[in-house]
Design an enzyme around this catalytic site. Sequence first.
Site, short mmCIF file in Angstrom:
data_model
loop_
_atom_site.label_atom_id
_atom_site.label_comp_id
_atom_site.label_asym_id
_atom_site.label_seq_id
_atom_site.Cartn_x
_atom_site.Cartn_y
_atom_site.Cartn_z
N LYS A 62 19.49 36.11 -18.96
CA LYS A 62 18.80 34.93 -19.49
C LYS A 62 17.28 35.09 -19.35
O LYS A 62 16.52 34.73 -20.26
CB LYS A 62 19.28 33.67 -18.78
N ALA A 91 18.25 30.96 -14.14
CA ALA A 91 19.27 30.85 -13.11
C ALA A 91 20.63 30.70 -13.76
O ALA A 91 20.75 30.24 -14.89
CB ALA A 91 18.98 29.63 -12.22
N ASP A 92 21.66 31.08 -13.00
CA ASP A 92 23.02 30.83 -13.44
C ASP A 92 23.88 30.56 -12.21
O ASP A 92 23.75 31.26 -11.20
CB ASP A 92 23.60 32.01 -14.22
N THR A 93 24.72 29.54 -12.32
CA THR A 93 25.57 29.13 -11.20
C THR A 93 27.03 29.39 -11.55
O THR A 93 27.50 29.05 -12.63
CB THR A 93 25.36 27.63 -10.90
#
Length: 195
Positions: free
Chosen positions: A57, A73-75
């Site tokens: 991203k 960010a990625d969760t």
Amino acid sequence: MNAERPPLVLASASPRRRDLLARIGVVPDRVLPTDTDETPRKAELPRLLAARLAAEKAAAAAALAPGALVLAADTVVGVGRRILPKAETEVEARRCLDLLSGRRHHVYTGVVLLTPEGKALSRLVDTIVTFQRLTEAQIADYLAGGEWQGKAGGYAIQGRAEVFVRFLSGSHSNVIGLPLFETAQLLRGVGWLRP
């Protein structure tokens, strides 16, 4: 914006991430969500998926915003090696809640800060969350409220699901979608935030 620092681009459409950044006095100059395929690779572990997606991203947004400082960010919610989806249907959300009921799980967030020069700084944050054993009535009431939609693991800890949490070890803001301590450290490290 301070003339001495590059514009900050947030590579996320998540209003929760913008709200979390606002808590530490950070307002992105631009929000630039990317269309990244979030499908896990074969045998990919939850923590590795979170790190990879954050990096992808950041790179995609940086290509569209040269000269900017890009935050992505990625969760990902994981139970063992299993990756739970970002629930799009009530059936998916119910499966997640049934699996999380009475169990410990991990919430991983990969955070990447890409400088205008192309240097990537990253953190991977792991928060352990344990849910109480959920009754059928609790699950049905939670599903009826709809806040599970689009949430990793089918729940939002900043909402009604917070009462399900029996134990939490690590960053609470990480479970919402952005670990603030680590994010602030990254921004301070490049001089964008004051020490």
